[in-house]
Design an enzyme around this catalytic site. Structure first.
Site, mmCIF file in Angstrom:
data_model
loop_
_atom_site.group_PDB
_atom_site.id
_atom_site.type_symbol
_atom_site.label_atom_id
_atom_site.label_comp_id
_atom_site.label_asym_id
_atom_site.label_seq_id
_atom_site.Cartn_x
_atom_site.Cartn_y
_atom_site.Cartn_z
ATOM 1 C CG ASP A 1 -3.498 9.154 17.341
ATOM 2 O OD1 ASP A 1 -2.859 8.338 16.657
ATOM 3 O OD2 ASP A 1 -4.132 8.831 18.382
ATOM 4 C CG PHE A 2 -10.229 9.800 17.127
ATOM 5 C CD1 PHE A 2 -10.003 10.462 15.930
ATOM 6 C CD2 PHE A 2 -11.485 9.885 17.701
ATOM 7 C CE1 PHE A 2 -11.019 11.187 15.327
ATOM 8 C CE2 PHE A 2 -12.506 10.606 17.101
ATOM 9 C CZ PHE A 2 -12.271 11.256 15.914
ATOM 10 N NE ARG A 3 -3.943 5.506 19.391
ATOM 11 C CZ ARG A 3 -3.244 4.643 18.676
ATOM 12 N NH1 ARG A 3 -2.930 3.472 19.177
ATOM 13 N NH2 ARG A 3 -2.861 4.933 17.448
ATOM 14 C CG HIS B 1 -12.104 3.480 3.169
ATOM 15 N ND1 HIS B 1 -12.637 4.510 3.908
ATOM 16 C CD2 HIS B 1 -10.769 3.651 3.213
ATOM 17 C CE1 HIS B 1 -11.658 5.266 4.394
ATOM 18 N NE2 HIS B 1 -10.508 4.762 3.961
ATOM 19 C CG HIS C 1 -13.118 2.061 7.000
ATOM 20 N ND1 HIS C 1 -12.470 0.879 6.722
ATOM 21 C CD2 HIS C 1 -12.138 2.990 7.119
ATOM 22 C CE1 HIS C 1 -11.170 1.081 6.673
ATOM 23 N NE2 HIS C 1 -10.935 2.357 6.899
ATOM 24 C CB ILE D 1 -11.762 5.608 15.250
ATOM 25 C CG1 ILE D 1 -10.533 6.514 15.110
ATOM 26 C CG2 ILE D 1 -12.810 6.234 16.150
ATOM 27 C CD1 ILE D 1 -10.767 7.752 14.259
ATOM 28 N NE ARG E 1 -6.244 1.196 0.024
ATOM 29 C CZ ARG E 1 -6.307 2.311 0.722
ATOM 30 N NH1 ARG E 1 -5.217 2.804 1.283
ATOM 31 N NH2 ARG E 1 -7.443 2.944 0.889
ATOM 32 C CG ASN F 1 -1.854 1.120 1.300
ATOM 33 O OD1 ASN F 1 -1.797 2.039 0.479
ATOM 34 N ND2 ASN F 1 -2.735 1.100 2.274
ATOM 35 C CD GLU G 1 -8.462 -1.294 4.257
ATOM 36 O OE1 GLU G 1 -7.963 -0.928 5.342
ATOM 37 O OE2 GLU G 1 -8.744 -0.516 3.339
ATOM 38 C CE LYS H 1 -0.588 2.522 6.692
ATOM 39 N NZ LYS H 1 -2.003 2.860 6.682
ATOM 40 N NE ARG I 1 -8.297 11.741 3.305
ATOM 41 C CZ ARG I 1 -8.470 10.449 3.059
ATOM 42 N NH1 ARG I 1 -9.625 10.015 2.585
ATOM 43 N NH2 ARG I 1 -7.501 9.590 3.282
HETATM 44 P P1 ADP Z 1 -5.560 4.237 8.605
HETATM 45 O O1 ADP Z 1 -6.666 4.951 7.901
HETATM 46 O O2 ADP Z 1 -4.265 5.002 8.620
HETATM 47 O O3 ADP Z 1 -5.411 2.775 8.277
HETATM 48 P P2 ADP Z 1 -6.392 3.250 11.205
HETATM 49 O O4 ADP Z 1 -7.517 2.394 10.766
HETATM 50 O O5 ADP Z 1 -5.167 2.609 11.726
HETATM 51 O O6 ADP Z 1 -6.018 4.332 10.112
HETATM 52 O O7 ADP Z 1 -6.965 4.230 12.341
HETATM 53 C C1 ADP Z 1 -6.180 5.212 12.926
HETATM 54 C C2 ADP Z 1 -7.002 5.925 13.985
HETATM 55 O O8 ADP Z 1 -7.468 4.958 14.932
HETATM 56 C C3 ADP Z 1 -6.224 6.967 14.763
HETATM 57 O O9 ADP Z 1 -7.010 8.117 14.953
HETATM 58 C C4 ADP Z 1 -5.994 6.273 16.091
HETATM 59 O O10 ADP Z 1 -5.891 7.177 17.139
HETATM 60 C C5 ADP Z 1 -7.244 5.454 16.229
HETATM 61 N N1 ADP Z 1 -7.029 4.374 17.183
HETATM 62 C C6 ADP Z 1 -6.226 3.317 17.068
HETATM 63 N N2 ADP Z 1 -6.245 2.577 18.202
HETATM 64 C C7 ADP Z 1 -7.070 3.209 19.065
HETATM 65 C C8 ADP Z 1 -7.505 2.981 20.400
HETATM 66 N N3 ADP Z 1 -7.088 1.931 21.090
HETATM 67 N N4 ADP Z 1 -8.402 3.846 20.927
HETATM 68 C C9 ADP Z 1 -8.826 4.900 20.235
HETATM 69 N N5 ADP Z 1 -8.436 5.180 18.990
HETATM 70 C C10 ADP Z 1 -7.575 4.357 18.404
#
Ligand code: ADP
Length: 385
Positions: free
Chosen positions: A271-273, A169, A197, A320, A80, A14, A373, A21, A230
């Site tokens: 980043d959601f964390r 996606h 997703h 997420i 991909r 990817n 994926e 990746k 985005r």
């Molecule tokens: P990508 O589109 O790059 O493949 P991912 O599917 O890996 O993205 O999702 C990345 C998002 O998921 C980030 O915002 C990350 O903070 C969030 N995320 C990953 N693990 C957790 C978790 N344990 N709790 C909350 N959010 C998470």
């Protein structure tokens, strides 16, 4: 029919604008033999100057982990591709002619397709004797009903420029909807599903009997939900307004909407964390970003419940969707009268595979279904070959 033996593995690549990746997958068993990612390609602070260097490094990493790609029974390399345009929607064996056609699609996906084509070129050089297959993120949505695929703009203009809603996606929406049916032990053909997703990129789909009937992304992966960087939906008038008044060029506006918008644009964090930590520490920008994200998501869920008329299952997937229980709770809160009742305890408890998080008497079942994926791409490759 598959000609791959059970030992065969597929290398899935990817290749994005600044990251690459890779995963080594056994399509039969689903076993992930090895995986990694190389980030910040071409950035000033990075030791990886190009996609060429990144792929060499990926191969070195695999070799260090004991996987000699020339000796490990590589059945195919799966690439991909984000955009297939109107022409490509089936997994496609790559030759020089296909590469030329893929290059022609770059205007449709200037941020996504060129790095993928670059990845294909380097990988074909490094592994000339292995079949290379392109798998398209748009494929699953190829047959979106005309009412959902069509923008209400001048038809001739749209035709001349291949403007339609393509959806992205697709590999994930296809895989997750299939896994949801397996988990529920129901024929796919009998289920009406909504798949959410939610990763860095985020999209929703409505799927009836295994066929997509709506999805949130459009001509490009910019439409729809609020994402990490985005904007998702904005009034198209915003673009001409900025162009005319803010002294911004079209590339600048596009880059802003793709890379500096979404929750990053609102809160300075994608980043959601980390966003969660900021919310908990009382950061009002992070709180607003989160509310905008959830509000948009709920709007789409409501829309898709209406599009489907009757919904059997809602599935959450990607980073997420799979891990953030608060997002799942807030996305579906107060929807009892729409037929959705979460089980708080189930929602909070993490688990490895697919799992139910709705209450037993919820008319609509809610699931968490991990996406994969890489495996889906590997299986597409083997099916083609
Ligand atoms: P990508 O589109 O790059 O493949 P991912 O599917 O890996 O993205 O999702 C990345 C998002 O998921 C980030 O915002 C990350 O903070 C969030 N995320 C990953 N693990 C957790 C978790 N344990 N709790 C909350 N959010 C998470």
């Amino acid at each position: 029919m598959s000609t791959a033996s059970s030992n065969d593995v597929v290398l899935v690549i990817n290749s994005g604008s600044s990251s690459l990746k890779f995963a080594l997958v056994e399509p039969d068993s689903g076993v992930l033999r090895s995986a990694g990612s190389i980030e910040q390609i071409g950035e000033a602070s990075s030791s990886v100057a190009s996609h060429d260097a990144a792929l060499h490094r990926a191969f070195d990493e695999l070799a260090e982990n004991g996987f000699d790609l020339r000796a490990c029974g590589l059945a195919a390399v799966g690439h991909r591709m984000v955009h297939g345009g109107k022409k490509f929607y089936q997994p496609t064996l790559i030759d020089d002619g296909v590469v030329d056609e893929l290059k022609k699609l770059s205007p449709l996906a200037p941020l996504h397709n060129p790095p993928a084509v670059l990845g294909i070129a380097v990988a074909r050089e490094l592994l000339p004797d292995v079949p290379h297959v392109a798998v398209f993120d748009t494929a699953f949505f190829h047959d979106l009903p005309a009412a959902a695929a069509t923008y209400a703009i001048d038809r001739e203009l749209a035709d001349a420029w291949q403007i339609r809603r393509y959806g992205f996606h697709g590999t994930s929406h296809h895989y997750v909807s299939g896994q949801a049916a397996v988990f529920l032990n129901e024929p796919l053909a009998r289920l009406n599903q909504i798949v959410l997703h939610l990763g860095n990129g985020a999209s929703a789909s409505a799927i009836s009997g295994g066929r997509p009937v709506e999805t949130s992304m459009g001509l490009t992966p910019l439409e729809g939900l609020v994402m990490g960087t985005r904007s998702g939906d904005v009034d198209p008038g915003v673009i001409s307004y900025l162009w005319r008044n803010a002294n911004m060029g079209v590339d600048q506006i596009e880059s802003m909407l793709n890379h500096q918008a979404g929750v990053l644009g609102l809160a300075g964090e994608r980043d959601f964390r980390r966003l969660r930590q900021m919310i908990e520490s009382g950061d009002s920008a992070a709180q607003l970003a989160y509310h905008v994200f959830i509000h948009r998501l709920r709007k789409y869920i409501g829309a898709y419940l209406a599009v489907l008329g009757h919904t059997d299952v809602v599935s959450f997937t990607a980073g997420i969707g799979e891990h953030d229980a608060t997002v799942r709770r807030d996305a579906l809160a107060g929807m009892t009268e729409l037929g959705i009742e979460l089980d708080e305890h189930r929602n909070l408890h993490p688990a490895g595979g697919a799992r139910r998080i709705s209450a037993d008497d919820s008319p609509i079942t809610v699931l968490v279904v991990p996406t994969n994926e890489e495996l889906a791409i590997a299986r597409d490759c083997v099916r083609l070959l």
